[in-house]
Design an enzyme around this catalytic site. Structure first.
Site, mmCIF file in Angstrom:
data_model
loop_
_atom_site.group_PDB
_atom_site.id
_atom_site.type_symbol
_atom_site.label_atom_id
_atom_site.label_comp_id
_atom_site.label_asym_id
_atom_site.label_seq_id
_atom_site.Cartn_x
_atom_site.Cartn_y
_atom_site.Cartn_z
ATOM 1 N N GLY A 1 0.835 -1.196 0.000
ATOM 2 C CA GLY A 1 0.000 0.000 0.000
ATOM 3 C C GLY A 1 0.867 1.243 0.000
ATOM 4 O O GLY A 1 1.958 1.256 0.582
ATOM 5 N N LYS B 1 -14.528 1.872 17.331
ATOM 6 C CA LYS B 1 -14.565 3.312 17.661
ATOM 7 C C LYS B 1 -15.323 4.097 16.601
ATOM 8 O O LYS B 1 -15.887 5.148 16.890
ATOM 9 C CB LYS B 1 -13.156 3.864 17.822
ATOM 10 C CG LYS B 1 -12.293 3.575 16.604
ATOM 11 C CD LYS B 1 -11.375 4.647 16.155
ATOM 12 C CE LYS B 1 -11.057 4.407 14.686
ATOM 13 N NZ LYS B 1 -10.214 5.402 14.070
ATOM 14 N N GLY C 1 -0.831 4.642 -0.104
ATOM 15 C CA GLY C 1 -1.707 5.803 0.017
ATOM 16 C C GLY C 1 -1.131 6.773 1.038
ATOM 17 O O GLY C 1 0.075 6.796 1.302
ATOM 18 N N LYS D 1 -7.877 -0.230 9.763
ATOM 19 C CA LYS D 1 -8.925 -0.106 10.772
ATOM 20 C C LYS D 1 -10.271 -0.385 10.133
ATOM 21 O O LYS D 1 -10.766 0.401 9.335
ATOM 22 C CB LYS D 1 -8.916 1.296 11.377
ATOM 23 C CG LYS D 1 -7.697 1.591 12.239
ATOM 24 C CD LYS D 1 -7.695 3.028 12.745
ATOM 25 C CE LYS D 1 -6.428 3.310 13.554
ATOM 26 N NZ LYS D 1 -6.284 4.734 13.876
#
Lengths: 353, 353
Positions: free
Chosen positions: B9, B209, B11, B120
């Site tokens: 990744g 969360k 990003g 997440k």
């Protein structure tokens, strides 16, 4: 027998809690006497006596304008008269007045009365040992009564608007039934109260969070973002837990998950006087005292003196290295280190070892 | 033997962590091979190939403009080429791509490689049992490797600016020495890493969360103040702890005090996509999908699908009444109840009994 309740104090928070307490003594009229006496420090407001306005128009026009007080809340200007028959004494005055008020009450209250302190801060330190002295210790020692505390994320004006919120009672009493009565006095549909046993932890959360909020304000003032602030809140919480465990054991970790713990800490670090002062201090050359005058309208930010007392206590037992946030805040406020150095202190926090 | 590290990744967050990982593999050159391969999904940016820009100018001009990447971070456009020799595979891609990427890697990596997920969210649920499926479970089951997680209050652009912050590694490995190596890969002067054992708790904090942040946004949108928001954050945290204990035991209460716990939760509830969406939703008649398009630039807010999956799981085991915040958020988002009713749900929270 039904219990009598008195409220010592009639400021913003005192008036907001009087709305709740007055409502509950009416509702639970077998448990409590309906009438609640509220001690009012007499003032003339717009040509009228504040106590008379409260007793006729049922509104504290100076400290909680626009909100009706229950009619069973009765303003009394004599401290002793307001408290002499009470079974429950709710203390909700600025911390610097506690000692004087207790001395005036000494010998004039019921021997089995109980106190509930809603005061967030520490007692003025008159002792030689430079130790931290809890407000409830002051109340207990002068009046020889038990004293519980009520703390939480409770901005007074929001409580007065009946917004949903939570609070924590740190119960200092003998049996579960007494705790249930205490909860009945405060718990409503919108003001949700949990009761826990370790009253010292609850009280210290209310005092120590102000030190963390000064640090959060310093971080904001230096231009740091959300990550740094989150780290400060977390490290501050860890220092609070360690401080309580070290100096006021035993302490239950779950108490820090109550409203008195994380909830009040977070609210204070995002809003409130202590954060505001810390932020201004980090951006200015002025002293804390000058900024308090300029920004806080004569009110004081408790985080600064609390940090000073905590620092003395930590120094005395050689534990400074375990509490870099508390120590750092004290040093920044005394201009012994620059605000930027507080962040450097935190980079070497023992939590990261 | 020195370990090879690959980053899957590139990003915003992937590039920010590449700065840290590249720095650490250079610094600890006995523990790690200096070169870090970073898988880049090739794009043409301003007429140039992104991978070539990264390998010549050492900057991800699309996702982290203005920040230099270490020269030992090498962009590789073939996924298998980037990972085949790696001992550590760092997963930092949008959650919907994990399954496909793992399938492509299957059979093409070292058998004793280890994963570290920084994602997440939850894995897309392909199973019949409608249970929550962790991203690391997906990685482990497809690749048959161990997989740890790194979570915390870590906005990528602040990490890229070397602002002081913290993170938590949930370590899923056999021995302490392995954990030390993992910490070495991420820990710097400004990016402070703690390592804990219960990886499931760390990962679930990162996913759940977002549900709490939707609720915080709804409260903000309805005009409630700091007290109510503090109560929502606290009750949300209590539901996270109970959820993890119920479905993914064992869990250590102290893990919730780490950056992955309260710190990330607080930051997400005061900023971030999920709060923004919840706030807009409470004030509007539009659907979640419309608002995501309008507000989030095509990005999705993970709190909404996470609440839906959590709700199914709670319903299946008849535990809805213990999780009124999670259930309430799901019902509000599906327009089964009005936003105001979420607050009513919370007034009857089992935490207050």
């Amino acid at each position: 027998m039904a219990k009598r309740v008195s409220i010592i104090g009639s400021g913003n928070w005192g008036s907001a809690i009087a709305r709740i307490v007055g409502y509950n003594t009416s509702l639970h009229n077998k448990t409590f006497e309906k009438e609640v006496k509220m001690w009012v420090y007499e003032e003339i407001v717009g040509g009228e006596k504040l106590s008379e306005v409260i007793n006729t128009r049922h509104e504290n026009i100076k400290y909680l304008p626009g909100k009706k007080l229950p009619e069973n809340v009765v303003a009394v200007t004599s401290l002793v008269e307001s408290c002499k028959d009470a079974d429950y004494l709710i203390f909700v005055v600025p911390h610097q007045f506690v000692t004087g008020l207790c001395k005036e009450l000494k010998g004039n209250i019921k021997s089995n009365a109980q106190g509930i302190s809603m005061i967030k801060g520490l007692a003025l330190n008159n002792s030689a040992n430079n130790g931290i002295h809890l407000i409830t210790d002051e109340i207990k020692s002068i009046l020889n009564i038990k004293c519980s505390v009520l703390m939480g994320a409770n901005l007074a004006h929001e409580v007065a608007e009946d917004q949903f919120c939570e609070a924590t009672i740190g119960f200092n009493g003998d049996n579960a039934e007494e705790g249930i009565i205490l909860k009945k006095l405060f718990h409503t549909d919108n003001f949700r109260v949990n009761i826990v046993k370790d009253a010292n932890t609850v009280e210290l959360c209310g005092a120590l969070k102000n030190v963390v909020a000064v640090a959060a304000g310093i971080s904001d003032g230096l231009g740091y973002g959300d990550n740094t602030k989150a780290a400060i809140i977390r490290l501050g919480l860890m220092e609070i837990t360690k401080f309580v465990e070290k100096f006021f054991p035993p302490s239950n970790l779950s108490t820090f998950f109550q409203s008195c713990g994380i909830a009040d800490l977070v609210t204070t670090c995002y809003g409130g006087r202590n954060r505001k002062l810390g932020m201004a201090f980090a951006k200015s050359d002025k002293s804390i005292q000058e900024l308090e005058k300029e920004l806080l309208n004569g009110q004081s930010a408790q985080g600064v003196p609390t940090a000073a007392e905590v620092a003395v206590m930590l120094k005395n037992c050689n534990a400074e290295k375990d509490f870099p946030l508390f120590i750092g805040v004290d040093k920044v406020c005394k201009k012994q280190i620059k605000p930027e150095e507080l962040i450097e202190y935190l980079k070497n926090h023992p939590e990261h070892l």
